[in-house]
Structures are given as structure tokens and as C-alpha cells.
Motif scaffolding. Structure first.
Motif, PDB file in Angstrom:
ATOM      1  N   ALA A   1       0.844  -1.192   0.000  1.00  0.00           N
ATOM      2  CA  ALA A   1       0.000   0.000   0.000  1.00  0.00           C
ATOM      3  C   ALA A   1       0.883   1.246   0.000  1.00  0.00           C
ATOM      4  O   ALA A   1       1.918   1.288   0.664  1.00  0.00           O
ATOM      5  N   ILE A   2       0.484   2.263  -0.764  1.00  0.00           N
ATOM      6  CA  ILE A   2       1.236   3.507  -0.859  1.00  0.00           C
ATOM      7  C   ILE A   2       0.526   4.580  -0.045  1.00  0.00           C
ATOM      8  O   ILE A   2      -0.644   4.890  -0.293  1.00  0.00           O
ATOM      9  N   PHE A   3       1.243   5.136   0.937  1.00  0.00           N
ATOM     10  CA  PHE A   3       0.722   6.242   1.739  1.00  0.00           C
ATOM     11  C   PHE A   3       1.487   7.508   1.352  1.00  0.00           C
ATOM     12  O   PHE A   3       2.667   7.651   1.696  1.00  0.00           O
ATOM     13  N   MET A   4       0.833   8.396   0.635  1.00  0.00           N
ATOM     14  CA  MET A   4       1.462   9.678   0.332  1.00  0.00           C
ATOM     15  C   MET A   4       1.484  10.512   1.614  1.00  0.00           C
ATOM     16  O   MET A   4       0.452  10.720   2.254  1.00  0.00           O
ATOM     17  N   THR A   5       2.675  10.962   1.999  1.00  0.00           N
ATOM     18  CA  THR A   5       2.871  11.664   3.263  1.00  0.00           C
ATOM     19  C   THR A   5       3.441  13.043   2.988  1.00  0.00           C
ATOM     20  O   THR A   5       4.516  13.159   2.403  1.00  0.00           O
ATOM     21  N   LEU A   6       2.735  14.075   3.408  1.00  0.00           N
ATOM     22  CA  LEU A   6       3.215  15.442   3.221  1.00  0.00           C
ATOM     23  C   LEU A   6       3.724  16.001   4.545  1.00  0.00           C
ATOM     24  O   LEU A   6       3.024  15.929   5.565  1.00  0.00           O
ATOM     25  N   ILE A   7       4.955  16.505   4.497  1.00  0.00           N
ATOM     26  CA  ILE A   7       5.566  17.145   5.667  1.00  0.00           C
ATOM     27  C   ILE A   7       5.687  18.622   5.345  1.00  0.00           C
ATOM     28  O   ILE A   7       6.451  19.013   4.453  1.00  0.00           O
ATOM     29  N   THR A   8       4.910  19.445   6.027  1.00  0.00           N
ATOM     30  CA  THR A   8       4.859  20.874   5.744  1.00  0.00           C
ATOM     31  C   THR A   8       5.164  21.668   7.009  1.00  0.00           C
ATOM     32  O   THR A   8       5.238  21.101   8.099  1.00  0.00           O
ATOM     33  N   THR A   9       5.331  22.960   6.849  1.00  0.00           N
ATOM     34  CA  THR A   9       5.613  23.795   8.014  1.00  0.00           C
ATOM     35  C   THR A   9       4.371  23.975   8.880  1.00  0.00           C
ATOM     36  O   THR A   9       4.417  23.820  10.097  1.00  0.00           O
ATOM     37  N   HIS A  10       3.226  24.279   8.239  1.00  0.00           N
ATOM     38  CA  HIS A  10       2.025  24.633   9.007  1.00  0.00           C
ATOM     39  C   HIS A  10       0.792  23.809   8.633  1.00  0.00           C
ATOM     40  O   HIS A  10      -0.334  24.260   8.849  1.00  0.00           O
ATOM     41  N   GLY A  11       0.994  22.620   8.104  1.00  0.00           N
ATOM     42  CA  GLY A  11      -0.148  21.771   7.800  1.00  0.00           C
ATOM     43  C   GLY A  11      -0.759  22.055   6.436  1.00  0.00           C
ATOM     44  O   GLY A  11      -0.251  22.874   5.652  1.00  0.00           O
ATOM     45  N   LEU A  12      -1.867  21.364   6.161  1.00  0.00           N
ATOM     46  CA  LEU A  12      -2.512  21.436   4.850  1.00  0.00           C
ATOM     47  C   LEU A  12      -3.832  22.189   4.919  1.00  0.00           C
ATOM     48  O   LEU A  12      -4.563  22.104   5.913  1.00  0.00           O
ATOM     49  N   VAL A  13      -4.124  22.893   3.855  1.00  0.00           N
ATOM     50  CA  VAL A  13      -5.428  23.529   3.711  1.00  0.00           C
ATOM     51  C   VAL A  13      -6.462  22.444   3.407  1.00  0.00           C
ATOM     52  O   VAL A  13      -6.205  21.544   2.596  1.00  0.00           O
ATOM     53  N   GLU A  14      -7.593  22.501   4.067  1.00  0.00           N
ATOM     54  CA  GLU A  14      -8.661  21.538   3.810  1.00  0.00           C
ATOM     55  C   GLU A  14      -9.375  21.916   2.520  1.00  0.00           C
ATOM     56  O   GLU A  14     -10.063  22.929   2.436  1.00  0.00           O
ATOM     57  N   ASN A  15      -9.176  21.114   1.486  1.00  0.00           N
ATOM     58  CA  ASN A  15      -9.887  21.322   0.221  1.00  0.00           C
ATOM     59  C   ASN A  15     -10.169  19.972  -0.424  1.00  0.00           C
ATOM     60  O   ASN A  15      -9.945  18.918   0.191  1.00  0.00           O
ATOM     61  N   GLN A  16     -10.665  19.983  -1.660  1.00  0.00           N
ATOM     62  CA  GLN A  16     -11.100  18.736  -2.296  1.00  0.00           C
ATOM     63  C   GLN A  16      -9.957  17.793  -2.636  1.00  0.00           C
ATOM     64  O   GLN A  16     -10.190  16.631  -2.987  1.00  0.00           O
ATOM     65  N   TYR A  17      -8.703  18.273  -2.527  1.00  0.00           N
ATOM     66  CA  TYR A  17      -7.555  17.421  -2.852  1.00  0.00           C
ATOM     67  C   TYR A  17      -6.787  16.968  -1.613  1.00  0.00           C
ATOM     68  O   TYR A  17      -5.817  16.217  -1.722  1.00  0.00           O
ATOM     69  N   ARG A  18      -7.210  17.428  -0.461  1.00  0.00           N
ATOM     70  CA  ARG A  18      -6.522  17.100   0.793  1.00  0.00           C
ATOM     71  C   ARG A  18      -6.450  15.600   1.035  1.00  0.00           C
ATOM     72  O   ARG A  18      -5.490  15.090   1.629  1.00  0.00           O
ATOM     73  N   TYR A  19      -7.439  14.836   0.539  1.00  0.00           N
ATOM     74  CA  TYR A  19      -7.514  13.396   0.797  1.00  0.00           C
ATOM     75  C   TYR A  19      -6.330  12.631   0.220  1.00  0.00           C
ATOM     76  O   TYR A  19      -6.030  11.500   0.644  1.00  0.00           O
ATOM     77  N   LEU A  20      -5.635  13.237  -0.759  1.00  0.00           N
ATOM     78  CA  LEU A  20      -4.503  12.534  -1.367  1.00  0.00           C
ATOM     79  C   LEU A  20      -3.369  12.281  -0.372  1.00  0.00           C
ATOM     80  O   LEU A  20      -2.568  11.366  -0.553  1.00  0.00           O
ATOM     81  N   ALA A  21      -3.285  13.118   0.662  1.00  0.00           N
ATOM     82  CA  ALA A  21      -2.247  12.940   1.691  1.00  0.00           C
ATOM     83  C   ALA A  21      -2.783  12.013   2.773  1.00  0.00           C
ATOM     84  O   ALA A  21      -3.591  12.417   3.601  1.00  0.00           O
ATOM     85  N   GLN A  22      -2.345  10.754   2.753  1.00  0.00           N
ATOM     86  CA  GLN A  22      -2.764   9.808   3.779  1.00  0.00           C
ATOM     87  C   GLN A  22      -2.267  10.252   5.154  1.00  0.00           C
ATOM     88  O   GLN A  22      -2.911  10.011   6.166  1.00  0.00           O
ATOM     89  N   ASN A  23      -1.090  10.866   5.159  1.00  0.00           N
ATOM     90  CA  ASN A  23      -0.517  11.388   6.414  1.00  0.00           C
ATOM     91  C   ASN A  23      -0.095  12.832   6.199  1.00  0.00           C
ATOM     92  O   ASN A  23       0.468  13.164   5.148  1.00  0.00           O
ATOM     93  N   SER A  24      -0.348  13.669   7.174  1.00  0.00           N
ATOM     94  CA  SER A  24       0.088  15.068   7.140  1.00  0.00           C
ATOM     95  C   SER A  24       0.847  15.374   8.418  1.00  0.00           C
ATOM     96  O   SER A  24       0.295  15.316   9.517  1.00  0.00           O
ATOM     97  N   LEU A  25       2.131  15.685   8.278  1.00  0.00           N
ATOM     98  CA  LEU A  25       2.966  16.071   9.417  1.00  0.00           C
ATOM     99  C   LEU A  25       3.347  17.542   9.276  1.00  0.00           C
ATOM    100  O   LEU A  25       3.392  18.079   8.166  1.00  0.00           O
ATOM    101  N   THR A  26       3.622  18.182  10.393  1.00  0.00           N
ATOM    102  CA  THR A  26       4.043  19.581  10.390  1.00  0.00           C
ATOM    103  C   THR A  26       5.401  19.700  11.066  1.00  0.00           C
ATOM    104  O   THR A  26       5.940  18.726  11.614  1.00  0.00           O
TER     105      THR A  26
END
Length: 471
Positions: free
Chosen positions: A439-464
Motif C-alpha cells: 500500500a502507498i501512503f502519500m505523506t506530506l511534511i509541511t511547516t504549518h499543515g494542509l489547507v482543507e480542500n477537495q484534494y486534501r484526501y490525497l495525503a494519507q498522512n500530514s505532518l508539520t
């Protein structure tokens, strides 16, 4: 004991060596300015039976004279010690001194900047071998600590010695730069209170080097401090770059050439690409240069996920070196507000993306902890394929692969329609190229998190960046 930020593991190791039931020979190494001397002196304070620091860029006569002065400093006043003409005699004199020294615990001998003592044709290692093999190792009350910034020398001559010191060291400590959490604690201890975004920005420029961090002034912003340390006419770190490599490596021009070639290629270079960019010949010399740079944590080597060793890439991961080559090297000392003006410029944005990736690569343990997989067996790599690249791939034993994207921005990051398509293509190309069934978990590591929009679901994990500060 003075306040010592972090280093809990290393302090515990040193105390265990001091309290063991046998003599110990410990090698401590790590890059220049990382705090090796401070660590040893803080842990043992006034407990030394003898200590001496090698002198840079002097010959055997001056080294022996300095060693003799240290012998006099630690010897009883009524004992006369003649200046030694060679290292065998100098170490015999050290033995005589230690035999007359009373101690409740172990006699602690601290030889700092040991590589500098080993001048050409001095037979220093022969004297050190005599001291340990013929005397110290047969006792139970000696703690010999050898310390040096030249990691290559320490590894070759102590840890991997093929002569009389083969397998003689009983312990090693590689001192790493501070983590973000340790950097935050260090600055707080100095009364410098910054938010974590500012600390990450500082780390991107200077790394976790205690000496650099100790130069910061309370009351100045991160941008002001960086400007003062790096861009003013007599700034401390304006000339640190050349001194850094020359102090660590013989024929440092080879190491600098590799660093400057790697700084131009974000994903790194293969061995043959390095040869083409630097005009260095293939063979043992290049191998040694790459090994020395990697052991000193300036670069990392990695294989693209599922590829063979011949495809190994070498990537620059030293924040200060990257920052110097991107900004300090080409700056004019007449523009003393250079960094203030550079913030948010196109070069700043290009550098900040790469630099934030470096920060994340230095904190893989924290990323795994945030993902809840600290106890899961993993392998860490990167991946590059046709038109796609992923800088951090975490292959997990629980049948999951995390593909990590790192994004630096001052605001929460928004996955746009075009970036969402880019993520989908990366996942598809990775699966096609690697033929993985996991299984592939796309993981985004950002400074201040992700904006909640229609594409947010693509990030299985969101780290800040908050997740990077875990201890």
C-alpha cells in the motif's frame, strides 16, 4: 556540572566507561564545532589526571613541547621532567606521572585534537600504541579519551587500525549536530525565545552546530542574526566554509570540489557524474573522499528504491555548506543587509525548499515517531524515475510504503489541482517502476499543515514542523 543541552546518551556512555571494571580506550569524533571538547570537559570537569590538546599546523617539536608543558601542569611540583625528543619518551613520561597520581576512581586522560599530534614521520601512533598496549590496557583504572574533528583520521588510525592499535578502542562516540528539539532547548537556555518556524529557518541556514548557535544575540530576529553572522564585512561565518574543510581533511580541495558539485544538483549525483563535474579520477582517492565526507555528515549516499549499488547517489545534506554556496559565497561585504533583502526572493524560495528537505532528512526518527511506526522495521531510501523524484521513501515491514513530500511555506500548504495531478502521477510511476504490491501512503511534511480542500484526501498522512521537534 555545567548545563549540558541534549547529549543524554553520550553523557550516560561516558559515565559508564568511567565506572566500568576495566581500562577503557574511547574514540570521540564528529565535525568541527559540534561540541566534542565541551562534552568531555563538562562531564568530567576537574577529574582529569592529564589532558592536552593538539596544536594545528605545527611540527613534531612544537607538539612535544606543548605535551611537555601539560605534563608539568599535572605533575607534582618537586618532580622534574625533561623535554622529550620523541613520542616514545613523552608517553613513558606520562606513564610515570600517572603512576604517581592518586585517584579515587579511574585516572582520566583526555587527548584532544589527536589527529593534529600525528605529524608526518613523528611516529606518534607508535608512542600511543606503546602507552595503551604495554601499560594502560593491563590495568583497570585508566579511561583514555581520544578526540578529534578529523573523522577520517580517527576512523582510519584508531577505529580501523590495522597495526598495533587494531581492535584496541573499547568504545566510540560519534557526536552528531543538535536536533531541532535540542536546538530549541539550547536557545532557550541562552534566553533566546523563538517560535518553531523561526528555529526551523535558522536550522536550514546553520544546521544544529552548537558553536554557530552560541553566537546568536538575544533580542535580534533570526534574519538579523543570520545577517550579522554571515553577511556583514567581518562576519564570523563568512570565512568558515574554507576553514571547515581544510581543518578536517588532507587535500581538502578534493572534498570542496565534491561539495560544490553536489550543491548544484538537488537529487544528488552518481559517482561517474561527480567525476565528470569535478574532473577527479576514479579510484581509491575518490572513494576515500566520498567516505570521509559521508562519515563527517556532510553528504549522504543512497540508492534509489529497488535499484542496485551501481546506481548509488551522493547528496549534500550539510545546511551551512548549502547556505554558503547559495548566498554567502557570492555576496558583497558592502551589502551588510543582504539577507534582510533576500528573504522571500526567488533564490530564497528555491533554496528554502531544498534546505527544508535537508532538515527532514536529519529527522527521520522523528518522522517515524509521528507516523506511529517507531517500533516497525523499516528501510529508508529515496526514489527517482522518469520525470519523477521522491526524496524520502520509508519502506515498512507492515506492507506499507510512505512516499514523503516536504514543502516549506510561511502559510498552510494547499494541494492545488495541478499539484494533485503531480502526486497521482508520482504514485503511479513509482508503482509501475518498482512493481510493488504494498500500500502507498502519500505523506506530506509541511511547516504549518494542509489547507482543507477537495484534494486534501490525497495525503494519507500530514505532518508539520511540530512533529520534527519531538525528542
Amino acid at each position: 556540572m555545567e548545563a549540558l543541552i541534549g547529549r543524554k546518551k553520550e553523557v550516560r556512555q561516558l559515565r559508564q566507561y568511567a565506572e566500568s571494571m576495566k581500562s577503557e580506550f574511547i574514540a570521540i569524533y564528529g565535525r568541527r564545532r559540534v561540541g566534542k571538547t565541551y562534552l568531555v570537559r563538562t562531564v568530567f570537569e576537574n577529574e582529569f589526571a592529564f589532558q592536552v590538546t593538539g596544536l594545528a599546523n605545527v611540527g613534531m617539536r612544537d607538539q612535544l613541547s606543548h605535551f611537555h608543558a601539560s605534563l608539568l601542569q599535572y605533575s607534582p611540583r618537586d618532580i622534574e621532567i625533561e623535554p622529550a625528543k620523541n613520542w616514545m619518551t613523552a608517553f613513558r613520561q606520562l606513564i610515570q606521572l600517572l603512576e604517581q597520581t592518586e585517584s579515587k576512581g579511574k585516572k582520566i586522560i583526555f587527548l584532544d585534537e589527536l589527529p593534529w599530534m600525528d605529524t608526518p614521520r613523528s611516529k606518534f601512533l607508535t608512542g600511543l600504541e606503546f602507552f595503551w598496549n604495554s601499560w594502560a590496557s593491563a590495568r583497570k583504572d585508566i579511561l583514555l579519551i581520544a578526540c578529534g574533528s578529523a573523522a577520517a583520521w580517527m576512523i582510519k588510525n584508531l577505529l580501523n587500525n590495522r597495526g598495533g592499535l587494531h581492535n584496541r578502542t573499547t568504545g566510540r562516540i560519534k557526536l552528531e549536530p543538535f536536533t531541532l528539539a535540542e536546538t530549541e532547548a539550547f536557545l532557550s537556555n541562552k534566553g533566546i525565545l523563538l517560535d518553531r518556524y523561526q528555529i526551523v529557518t535558522l536550522y536550514m541556514a546553520l544546521g544544529g552546530i552548537p558553536y554557530y548557535l552560541d553566537q546568536l544575540e538575544r533580542g535580534l530576529s533570526v534574519a538579523q542574526n543570520i545577517n550579522t553572522l554571515c553577511f556583514e564585512r567581518n562576519a564570523l561565518l563568512r570565512n568558515e566554509y574554507s576553514n571547515l574543510y581544510v581543518s578536517l581533511f588532507n587535500r581538502a580541495e578534493r572534498h570542496i570540489a565534491v561539495i560544490e558539485a553536489l550543491a548544484k544538483k538537488r537529487k544528488g549525483l552518481t559517482r561517474h557524474e561527480i567525476m565528470a563535474a569535478t574532473h577527479l579520477s576514479n579510484g581509491g582517492g575518490l572513494t576515500r573522499t566520498l567516505q570521509e565526507l559521508e562519515e563527517s555528515t556532510f553528504i549522504r549516499s543512497y540508492r534509489s528504491f529497488s535499484k542496485k549499488e551501481k546506481d548509488t547517489l551522493y547528496q549534500l545534506i550539510d545546511p551551512y555548506s548549502l547556505f554558503y554556496l547559495h548566498f554567502i559565497k557570492g555576496s558583497s561585504p558592502d551589502d551588510e543587509a543582504f539577507w534582510i533583502h533576500a528573504i522571500e526572493s526567488p533564490p530564497f524560495r528555491a533554496w528554502s525548499g531544498y534546505a527544508f528537505e535537508m532538515v527532514c532528512l536529519h529527522h527521520v526518527a522523528q518522522i517515524k515517531q509521528a507516523l506511529g511506526i517507531s517500533g516497525v522495521q523499516t528501510s529508508v531510501s529515496a526514489w527517482y524515475g522518469e520525470g519523477a523524484q521522491i526524496d524520502l521513501v520509508i519502506d515498512r515491514k507492515d506492507h506499507v510504503i510512505n512516499l514523503c513530500e516536504m514543502k516549506f511555506s510561511i502559510h498552510p500548504f494547499s494541494i492545488t489541482k495541478s499539484y494533485a495531478e503531480n502526486l497521482r502521477q508520482k504514485i503511479s510511476r513509482f508503482q509501475l517502476a518498482t512493481k510493488t504490491k504494498k500500500a502507498i501512503f502519500m505523506t506530506l511534511i509541511t511547516t504549518h499543515g494542509l489547507v482543507e480542500n477537495q484534494y486534501r484526501y490525497l495525503a494519507q498522512n500530514s505532518l508539520t514542523l511540530e512533529d520534527l521537534f519531538t525528542a
